[in-house]
Design an enzyme around this catalytic site. Structure first.
Site, PDB file in Angstrom:
ATOM      1  N   SER A 128      -7.426   9.322   5.163  1.00 31.77           N
ATOM      2  CA  SER A 128      -7.990  10.219   4.000  1.00 31.77           C
ATOM      3  C   SER A 128      -7.476  11.655   4.194  1.00 31.77           C
ATOM      4  O   SER A 128      -7.637  12.174   5.349  1.00 31.77           O
ATOM      5  CB  SER A 128      -9.310   9.952   3.768  1.00 31.77           C
ATOM      6  OG  SER A 128      -9.869  10.860   2.911  1.00 31.77           O
ATOM      7  N   LYS A 182     -11.819   2.535   4.410  1.00 33.73           N
ATOM      8  CA  LYS A 182     -11.135   3.231   3.881  1.00 33.73           C
ATOM      9  C   LYS A 182     -11.496   3.128   2.404  1.00 33.73           C
ATOM     10  O   LYS A 182     -11.884   4.166   1.581  1.00 33.73           O
ATOM     11  CB  LYS A 182      -9.725   3.497   3.808  1.00 33.73           C
ATOM     12  CG  LYS A 182      -8.977   4.333   2.856  1.00 33.73           C
ATOM     13  CD  LYS A 182      -9.064   5.782   2.896  1.00 33.73           C
ATOM     14  CE  LYS A 182      -8.667   6.756   1.926  1.00 33.73           C
ATOM     15  NZ  LYS A 182      -7.668   6.456   1.331  1.00 33.73           N
ATOM     16  N   HIS A 185     -15.022   4.400   1.754  1.00 35.86           N
ATOM     17  CA  HIS A 185     -14.730   5.824   2.021  1.00 35.86           C
ATOM     18  C   HIS A 185     -14.572   6.480   0.570  1.00 35.86           C
ATOM     19  O   HIS A 185     -15.188   7.179  -0.174  1.00 35.86           O
ATOM     20  CB  HIS A 185     -13.768   6.367   2.946  1.00 35.86           C
ATOM     21  CG  HIS A 185     -13.482   7.810   2.703  1.00 35.86           C
ATOM     22  ND1 HIS A 185     -12.690   8.146   1.620  1.00 35.86           N
ATOM     23  CD2 HIS A 185     -13.808   8.942   3.412  1.00 35.86           C
ATOM     24  CE1 HIS A 185     -12.313   9.569   1.751  1.00 35.86           C
ATOM     25  NE2 HIS A 185     -12.891   9.995   2.729  1.00 35.86           N
ATOM     26  N   ASN A 186     -13.687   5.720  -0.335  1.00 34.37           N
ATOM     27  CA  ASN A 186     -13.222   6.098  -1.522  1.00 34.37           C
ATOM     28  C   ASN A 186     -14.288   5.968  -2.371  1.00 34.37           C
ATOM     29  O   ASN A 186     -14.635   6.853  -3.596  1.00 34.37           O
ATOM     30  CB  ASN A 186     -11.750   5.512  -2.049  1.00 34.37           C
ATOM     31  CG  ASN A 186     -10.756   6.162  -1.279  1.00 34.37           C
ATOM     32  OD1 ASN A 186     -10.804   6.728  -0.404  1.00 34.37           O
ATOM     33  ND2 ASN A 186      -9.578   6.113  -1.833  1.00 34.37           N
ATOM     34  N   GLU A 189     -16.912   8.472  -2.084  1.00 33.76           N
ATOM     35  CA  GLU A 189     -16.573   9.615  -2.699  1.00 33.76           C
ATOM     36  C   GLU A 189     -16.444   9.634  -4.192  1.00 33.76           C
ATOM     37  O   GLU A 189     -16.869  10.771  -4.909  1.00 33.76           O
ATOM     38  CB  GLU A 189     -14.686   9.715  -2.460  1.00 33.76           C
ATOM     39  CG  GLU A 189     -14.103  10.681  -3.047  1.00 33.76           C
ATOM     40  CD  GLU A 189     -12.270  10.692  -2.673  1.00 33.76           C
ATOM     41  OE1 GLU A 189     -12.180  10.127  -1.632  1.00 33.76           O
ATOM     42  OE2 GLU A 189     -11.723  10.421  -3.661  1.00 33.76           O
TER      43      GLU A 189
HETATM   44  P1  NDP Z   1       4.055   7.276  -3.342  1.00 37.19           P
HETATM   45  O1  NDP Z   1       2.894   6.409  -3.509  1.00 37.19           O
HETATM   46  O2  NDP Z   1       4.392   8.067  -4.573  1.00 37.19           O
HETATM   47  O3  NDP Z   1       5.173   6.333  -2.909  1.00 37.19           O
HETATM   48  C1  NDP Z   1       6.564   6.943  -2.798  1.00 37.19           C
HETATM   49  C2  NDP Z   1       7.148   6.403  -1.490  1.00 37.19           C
HETATM   50  O4  NDP Z   1       7.442   4.918  -1.476  1.00 37.19           O
HETATM   51  C3  NDP Z   1       8.606   6.636  -1.396  1.00 37.19           C
HETATM   52  O5  NDP Z   1       8.830   6.959  -0.208  1.00 37.19           O
HETATM   53  C4  NDP Z   1       9.430   5.811  -2.052  1.00 37.19           C
HETATM   54  O6  NDP Z   1      10.751   5.772  -1.628  1.00 37.19           O
HETATM   55  C5  NDP Z   1       8.397   4.627  -1.689  1.00 37.19           C
HETATM   56  N1  NDP Z   1       8.781   3.143  -2.268  1.00 37.19           N
HETATM   57  C6  NDP Z   1       8.381   2.827  -3.521  1.00 37.19           C
HETATM   58  N2  NDP Z   1       8.821   1.823  -3.361  1.00 37.19           N
HETATM   59  C7  NDP Z   1       9.273   1.253  -2.733  1.00 37.19           C
HETATM   60  C8  NDP Z   1      10.247  -0.012  -2.310  1.00 37.19           C
HETATM   61  N3  NDP Z   1      10.208  -1.041  -3.267  1.00 37.19           N
HETATM   62  N4  NDP Z   1      10.818  -0.001  -1.345  1.00 37.19           N
HETATM   63  C9  NDP Z   1      10.791   0.863  -0.325  1.00 37.19           C
HETATM   64  N5  NDP Z   1      10.246   2.073  -0.528  1.00 37.19           N
HETATM   65  C10 NDP Z   1       9.582   2.013  -1.776  1.00 37.19           C
HETATM   66  O7  NDP Z   1       3.727   8.046  -1.952  1.00 37.19           O
HETATM   67  P2  NDP Z   1       2.520   8.956  -1.663  1.00 37.19           P
HETATM   68  O8  NDP Z   1       3.004   9.803  -0.475  1.00 37.19           O
HETATM   69  O9  NDP Z   1       1.911   9.679  -2.813  1.00 37.19           O
HETATM   70  O10 NDP Z   1       1.620   7.853  -0.901  1.00 37.19           O
HETATM   71  C11 NDP Z   1       2.140   6.808   0.011  1.00 37.19           C
HETATM   72  C12 NDP Z   1       0.991   5.978   0.414  1.00 37.19           C
HETATM   73  O11 NDP Z   1      -0.173   6.791   0.617  1.00 37.19           O
HETATM   74  C13 NDP Z   1       0.401   5.137  -0.740  1.00 37.19           C
HETATM   75  O12 NDP Z   1       0.077   3.970  -0.380  1.00 37.19           O
HETATM   76  C14 NDP Z   1      -0.739   5.899  -1.455  1.00 37.19           C
HETATM   77  O13 NDP Z   1      -1.886   5.321  -2.032  1.00 37.19           O
HETATM   78  C15 NDP Z   1      -1.512   6.365  -0.009  1.00 37.19           C
HETATM   79  N6  NDP Z   1      -2.202   7.417   0.025  1.00 37.19           N
HETATM   80  C16 NDP Z   1      -2.190   8.628  -0.772  1.00 37.19           C
HETATM   81  C17 NDP Z   1      -2.861   9.810  -0.730  1.00 37.19           C
HETATM   82  C18 NDP Z   1      -2.422  11.002  -1.578  1.00 37.19           C
HETATM   83  O14 NDP Z   1      -3.253  11.976  -1.873  1.00 37.19           O
HETATM   84  N7  NDP Z   1      -1.138  11.017  -2.077  1.00 37.19           N
HETATM   85  C19 NDP Z   1      -3.913   9.769   0.257  1.00 37.19           C
HETATM   86  C20 NDP Z   1      -4.141   8.629   0.839  1.00 37.19           C
HETATM   87  C21 NDP Z   1      -3.418   7.669   0.880  1.00 37.19           C
HETATM   88  P3  NDP Z   1      12.062   6.300  -2.569  1.00 37.19           P
HETATM   89  O15 NDP Z   1      11.798   7.753  -2.330  1.00 37.19           O
HETATM   90  O16 NDP Z   1      13.312   5.718  -2.417  1.00 37.19           O
HETATM   91  O17 NDP Z   1      11.626   6.271  -4.143  1.00 37.19           O
END
Ligand code: NDP
Length: 477
Positions: A128, A182, A185-186, A189
């Site tokens: 988080s 987690k 936590h959300n 939140e």
């Molecule tokens: P996203 O959730 O937008 O995911 C994008 C990433 O996932 C890219 O690297 C993409 O690769 C990859 N991806 C998607 N589909 C596939 C697949 N089928 N095979 C391989 N790779 C894949 O990214 P975030 O950085 O926002 O979040 C990452 C994780 O962290 C999520 O689970 C999210 O819920 C969690 N999270 C996010 C927070 C936030 O504030 N954003 C906070 C805490 C947790 P490509 O570049 O090739 O498309």
């Protein structure tokens, strides 16, 4: 020279987590489905530390020291399964796969069991703090085996936020414990945000304050027991003016709150475990209500009370009363959330240390607050505390706040300002402390129509009344 850890999935979260690790002196192997993200990271941030960019799963796995530690930071759900299936066949017994995305804890339990069969450690980890946290120090909530934490823990503790020198990272418990915590936590939140939003609405509706004035009130609150990240950013949002129109930012934003689903999960699991997390539920439903634009349009014009802002002594006292009501409601929300973790821990045999959870939420995460140090202390003093509401300082604070709490809710009801969060928190408090609840009558009704039986206050056993005969007034028992 191999990497001590690798990160696959280099969107905002993964990229910042990788940079954070590298900035702390760890060599980080990099991988992403599409290689542009990997290249981009190295081009822009390569000077921050030692990165080993790779362009295939095989190359990535070969770049890692054994036992390998791989952090998966991809879109939650099917993509996570796809990535696990891509890497698992390339790994060897003892290697550690970490899912740091927002997975449902039940998925984590399933994945952990399947990978354990294959000799691999699977660690579902809550992270988080958003993208800023990932870069500068998040709160990290790892589940999984004790063995995996022995190697992973030091790395994670190194990059986690620190409060008084203590890292905001601890081994929460086995399999899905980290993602469960987690999730709660959300949920908390959601609840905290709703309570703060209601406070704003009350100050505006009952006192006629402008958003900038309310920002000042929040700034003042932030110097006291409500000191928290959410109060701090609320003041900033309220003080912000829309550049285009010159109006308060909060007045140009559409009033439909969205959600990604972790609040809903928390409520669903709360129902499954039978834990009344009413604050989280109301907060989640308040977001749903806000989003039903058609329904809201249809209800427009439904009569409400005539609103006259408060004046005189009542107005002078009001902001302080709201502060007390907010504090008391917040204690209830956290008490409920911690009870849910306690119940999940009992159900799944996780043995979660609630004091440690409060401790790692003190920094890095969205709900970080001074208040969490008091929660940590309460659970450290009494690990099996039935509810935070009965713990020394909280008990006194809530008891001292209750007149204000009741008065604020009365004012809200009188003025027609919706306060689902405040109201449900007070109802929970009154429900818990009630000597007798009308649940006795509900049992009578259930016995009447469904022969569901009831227990008695004066003797043991299960009873049923023959309502067709005994229950008639003309037929005294
Ligand atoms: P996203 O959730 O937008 O995911 C994008 C990433 O996932 C890219 O690297 C993409 O690769 C990859 N991806 C998607 N589909 C596939 C697949 N089928 N095979 C391989 N790779 C894949 O990214 P975030 O950085 O926002 O979040 C990452 C994780 O962290 C999520 O689970 C999210 O819920 C969690 N999270 C996010 C927070 C936030 O504030 N954003 C906070 C805490 C947790 P490509 O570049 O090739 O498309």
């Amino acid at each position: 020279n191999k990497a001590s850890i690798g990160v696959t999935g280099l969107a905002v979260m993964g990229r910042n987590l990788a940079r954070n690790l590298a900035r702390h002196g760890h060599t980080v192997a990099l991988h992403n489905r599409s290689t542009e993200r990997t290249r981009d990271l190295v081009e822009r941030f390569g000077s921050e530390g030692t990165f080993l960019p790779t362009s295939s799963a095989r190359e990535f796995v070969d770049a890692l020291e054994r036992p390998r530690q791989i952090v998966i930071m991809v879109k939650a759900g099917e993509p996570t399964d796809a990535v696990i299936e891509e890497f698992a066949p390339l790994l060897e017994p003892g290697d550690v796969l970490v899912d740091a995305g927002n997975a449902h804890f039940a998925d984590t339990r399933r994945r952990e069991a399947a990978l354990r069969e294959r000799g691999l450690h699977f660690v579902g980890t809550g992270v988080s703090g958003g993208e800023e946290g990932a870069l500068h120090g998040p709160s990290i909530m790892p589940g999984g085996s004790k063995e995996s934490y022995a190697s992973l823990g030091p790395l994670f503790e190194d990059i986690a936020a620190k409060v008084d020198g203590t890292p905001c990272c601890t081994h929460v418990g086995p399999d899905g414990a980290g993602h469960f915590v987690k999730m709660v936590h959300n949920g908390i939140e959601y609840s905290d945000m709703q309570l703060i939003a209601e406070s704003f609405d009350l100050l505006r509706g009952a006192l006629g304050y402008e958003p900038a004035q309310i920002a000042d009130v929040f700034r003042t609150w932030n110097t006291g027991r409500l000191d928290s990240y959410l109060i701090e950013i609320t003041a900033e949002v309220l003080a912000h003016t829309d550049a285009e129109t010159g109006r308060p930012f909060v007045d140009v934003v559409a009033d439909q709150a969205e959600q990604k689903g972790t609040g809903r999960w928390t409520v669903q699991i709360g129902l499954d475990l039978g834990i009344p997390i009413t604050g989280i539920a109301e907060a989640t439903f308040a977001r749903s209500l806000s989003g039903h634009t058609g329904l809201r349009a249809a209800a427009e014009g439904l009569a409400g009370p005539r609103r006259a802002p408060l004046s005189g002594a009542a107005a002078e006292r009001f902001a302080d009363d709201v502060e007390r009501a907010l504090y008391a409601s917040k204690v209830v929300a956290y008490a409920q959330g911690f009870n849910q973790i306690q119940a999940g821990s009992a159900e799944y045999g996780w043995n979660v240390d609630l004091g440690a959870v409060a401790s790692i939420w003190r920094g890095g995460c969205i709900i970080r607050a001074k208040f969490l140090d008091d929660i940590r202390a309460a659970y450290e003093a009494e690990p099996a505390l039935p509810t935070l509401l009965t713990s020394g300082d909280f008990r006194k604070a809530v008891e001292d706040a209750q007149d204000s709490w009741r008065s604020v809710i009365s004012t809200a009801v009188r003025l027609g300002i919706p306060t689902p969060g405040f109201s449900t928190a007070l109802a929970y408090y009154d429900g818990l402390r009630a000597e007798r609840l009308p649940a006795a009558l509900v049992q009578g009704q259930r016995d009447y129509f469904g022969a569901h039986t009831y227990r008695r206050v004066d003797r043991a056993g299960t009873f049923h009344t023959e309502w067709a005969t005994e229950g008639r007034p003309e037929h005294p028992a």
